[in-house]
Write a protein that holds these residues in place. Sequence first.
Motif, PDB file in Angstrom:
ATOM      1  N   GLY A 134      -6.769 -13.023   2.273  1.00 45.56           N
ATOM      2  CA  GLY A 134      -7.092 -12.289   1.063  1.00 45.56           C
ATOM      3  C   GLY A 134      -6.286 -12.595  -0.174  1.00 45.56           C
ATOM      4  N   PHE A 135      -5.403 -11.660  -0.551  1.00 44.99           N
ATOM      5  CA  PHE A 135      -4.672 -11.783  -1.810  1.00 44.99           C
ATOM      6  C   PHE A 135      -3.681 -12.929  -1.810  1.00 44.99           C
ATOM      7  N   VAL A 136      -3.161 -13.299  -0.657  1.00 49.88           N
ATOM      8  CA  VAL A 136      -2.248 -14.443  -0.593  1.00 49.88           C
ATOM      9  C   VAL A 136      -3.022 -15.719  -0.921  1.00 49.88           C
ATOM     10  N   THR A 137      -4.197 -15.847  -0.340  1.00 53.92           N
ATOM     11  CA  THR A 137      -5.058 -16.997  -0.665  1.00 53.92           C
ATOM     12  C   THR A 137      -5.468 -16.962  -2.132  1.00 53.92           C
ATOM     13  N   LEU A 138      -5.752 -15.776  -2.641  1.00 53.69           N
ATOM     14  CA  LEU A 138      -6.111 -15.634  -4.058  1.00 53.69           C
ATOM     15  C   LEU A 138      -4.984 -16.153  -4.944  1.00 53.69           C
ATOM     16  N   ALA A 139      -3.753 -15.777  -4.638  1.00 56.26           N
ATOM     17  CA  ALA A 139      -2.613 -16.241  -5.431  1.00 56.26           C
ATOM     18  C   ALA A 139      -2.532 -17.763  -5.425  1.00 56.26           C
ATOM     19  N   GLU A 140      -2.723 -18.333  -4.252  1.00 57.46           N
ATOM     20  CA  GLU A 140      -2.667 -19.793  -4.138  1.00 57.46           C
ATOM     21  C   GLU A 140      -3.770 -20.447  -4.955  1.00 57.46           C
ATOM     22  N   ARG A 185      -3.352   8.605   1.412  1.00 59.86           N
ATOM     23  CA  ARG A 185      -2.416   7.946   2.334  1.00 59.86           C
ATOM     24  C   ARG A 185      -3.025   6.705   3.002  1.00 59.86           C
ATOM     25  N   LEU A 186      -4.003   6.100   2.396  1.00 57.25           N
ATOM     26  CA  LEU A 186      -4.634   4.928   2.997  1.00 57.25           C
ATOM     27  C   LEU A 186      -3.650   3.763   3.045  1.00 57.25           C
ATOM     28  N   ASN A 187      -3.736   2.974   4.094  1.00 55.84           N
ATOM     29  CA  ASN A 187      -2.805   1.866   4.288  1.00 55.84           C
ATOM     30  C   ASN A 187      -3.341   0.558   3.704  1.00 55.84           C
ATOM     31  N   PRO A 188      -2.464  -0.291   3.199  1.00 53.48           N
ATOM     32  CA  PRO A 188      -2.915  -1.563   2.616  1.00 53.48           C
ATOM     33  C   PRO A 188      -3.387  -2.539   3.681  1.00 53.48           C
ATOM     34  N   TRP A 189      -4.259  -3.454   3.273  1.00 53.15           N
ATOM     35  CA  TRP A 189      -4.601  -4.579   4.137  1.00 53.15           C
ATOM     36  C   TRP A 189      -3.337  -5.404   4.368  1.00 53.15           C
ATOM     37  N   PRO A 190      -3.239  -6.143   5.452  1.00 52.96           N
ATOM     38  CA  PRO A 190      -2.004  -6.888   5.773  1.00 52.96           C
ATOM     39  C   PRO A 190      -1.540  -7.849   4.682  1.00 52.96           C
ATOM     40  N   ASP A 191      -2.458  -8.370   3.899  1.00 55.31           N
ATOM     41  CA  ASP A 191      -2.103  -9.359   2.872  1.00 55.31           C
ATOM     42  C   ASP A 191      -1.825  -8.749   1.503  1.00 55.31           C
ATOM     43  N   THR A 192      -2.086  -7.442   1.340  1.00 53.72           N
ATOM     44  CA  THR A 192      -2.081  -6.851   0.004  1.00 53.72           C
ATOM     45  C   THR A 192      -0.716  -6.910  -0.682  1.00 53.72           C
ATOM     46  N   CYS A 193       0.317  -6.380  -0.046  1.00 55.05           N
ATOM     47  CA  CYS A 193       1.627  -6.301  -0.709  1.00 55.05           C
ATOM     48  C   CYS A 193       2.213  -7.683  -0.988  1.00 55.05           C
ATOM     49  N   ALA A 238       2.308   4.758  -4.083  1.00 58.46           N
ATOM     50  CA  ALA A 238       3.655   5.037  -3.570  1.00 58.46           C
ATOM     51  C   ALA A 238       3.665   5.021  -2.046  1.00 58.46           C
ATOM     52  N   HIS A 239       2.645   5.638  -1.428  1.00 57.28           N
ATOM     53  CA  HIS A 239       2.573   5.658   0.032  1.00 57.28           C
ATOM     54  C   HIS A 239       2.471   4.245   0.601  1.00 57.28           C
ATOM     55  N   SER A 240       1.667   3.422  -0.037  1.00 56.55           N
ATOM     56  CA  SER A 240       1.396   2.074   0.460  1.00 56.55           C
ATOM     57  C   SER A 240       2.427   1.049   0.018  1.00 56.55           C
ATOM     58  N   SER A 241       3.290   1.418  -0.928  1.00 53.95           N
ATOM     59  CA  SER A 241       4.310   0.498  -1.469  1.00 53.95           C
ATOM     60  C   SER A 241       3.680  -0.774  -2.024  1.00 53.95           C
ATOM     61  N   ILE A 242       2.516  -0.637  -2.644  1.00 53.53           N
ATOM     62  CA  ILE A 242       1.862  -1.804  -3.260  1.00 53.53           C
ATOM     63  C   ILE A 242       2.486  -2.019  -4.638  1.00 53.53           C
ATOM     64  N   PRO A 243       3.004  -3.215  -4.931  1.00 52.94           N
ATOM     65  CA  PRO A 243       3.788  -3.431  -6.148  1.00 52.94           C
ATOM     66  C   PRO A 243       2.974  -3.695  -7.414  1.00 52.94           C
ATOM     67  N   PHE A 244       2.083  -2.780  -7.744  1.00 48.72           N
ATOM     68  CA  PHE A 244       1.352  -2.908  -9.008  1.00 48.72           C
ATOM     69  C   PHE A 244       2.300  -2.683 -10.178  1.00 48.72           C
ATOM     70  N   LYS A 245       2.041  -3.372 -11.277  1.00 51.03           N
ATOM     71  CA  LYS A 245       2.848  -3.176 -12.472  1.00 51.03           C
ATOM     72  C   LYS A 245       2.396  -1.950 -13.268  1.00 51.03           C
ATOM     73  N   HIS A 246       1.099  -1.629 -13.190  1.00 45.65           N
ATOM     74  CA  HIS A 246       0.554  -0.485 -13.919  1.00 45.65           C
ATOM     75  C   HIS A 246      -0.489   0.214 -13.045  1.00 45.65           C
ATOM     76  N   VAL A 247      -0.638   1.525 -13.244  1.00 46.13           N
ATOM     77  CA  VAL A 247      -1.625   2.304 -12.505  1.00 46.13           C
ATOM     78  C   VAL A 247      -2.602   2.941 -13.493  1.00 46.13           C
ATOM     79  N   TYR A 248      -3.827   2.402 -13.525  1.00 43.61           N
ATOM     80  CA  TYR A 248      -4.902   2.946 -14.358  1.00 43.61           C
ATOM     81  C   TYR A 248      -6.002   3.475 -13.429  1.00 43.61           C
TER      82      TYR A 248
END
Length: 281
Positions: free
Chosen positions: A268-274, A144-152, A180-190
């Motif tokens: 974080g991930f928002v900067t990474l995307a940019e 049930r760990l929560n995502p960092w603010p920029d993750t989703c 599922a708990h974190s609602s992180i929109p990964f396309k695949h789970v490995y």
Amino acid sequence: MTTTSVPPQLRVLFFDVFGTCVAQRPSVADELWRAAREALESDVSLISSEVRTKATNTSYEEWDELGAEWNKEGEKFVRSSIANHGAVDWKAVDENRIALLPKLLARRGLIIPREDASTTELQVGEGSLWNESQLKHLGRVWHRLNPWPDTCRGLELLNRKFSTVTLSNTYNDLMKHLVAHSSIPFKHVYTADMFQSFKPNAKVYLGAAEKMGVKPEQCALVAAHLSDLKGAKACGFYTLYVERPLEEKNPELLKENIPNLWIKDQDGFVTLAERLGIQVV
């Protein structure tokens, strides 16, 4: 901000999850702190006066330290498993985490042990801060760990250009629960158990690339841990280092110039995307 020089063939981003995508240490501390407050306010007559005093005086920082020790003890179990068997049963790692929590709490006087001759496991006696059912629920906090603010938001952006895939040292059911708990929109789970190995073993990185139907040079690993990135780089992956507070366990690797791209700011991930050429509005 300018984009970085990204390999034109890059198609898949694999992600370390614990600490990189989810705020592992803050999530554990938050849940322990909140559960303690709820226990103290629910029916204090069930908690012994000594335990109640200790729990009341336990600061958030001390709960954070307990969580860090809990995670460290869990990592010892993993290393021992590798040393003794050359493999890791990730479900056993999860079960070990659950069993560790009451032992750590007993050391701090927050759980009153009740020895049961029929089992070697620590039994929880009357007057404890939590009962056994509550402890088992708390012990599954890694689900049930929560995502960092920029993750989703960052993953939503990265999904526009890349396939995004978890690649974590755990078992698949746990990771599915967590995503599922974190609602992180990964396309695949490995997860590592899919490849009967563990990172930084090359079998995990190369097995994941093969399962996605791509070559290593078409893949990148996103992680907050240099040792993980080092393993991926040795397999031909592009390496994307996203700094997270208190997550780097091997700072001595900084001198090895492992990351192809290093994200240091809090977005974080928002900067990474940019930086990977995705327009951020």
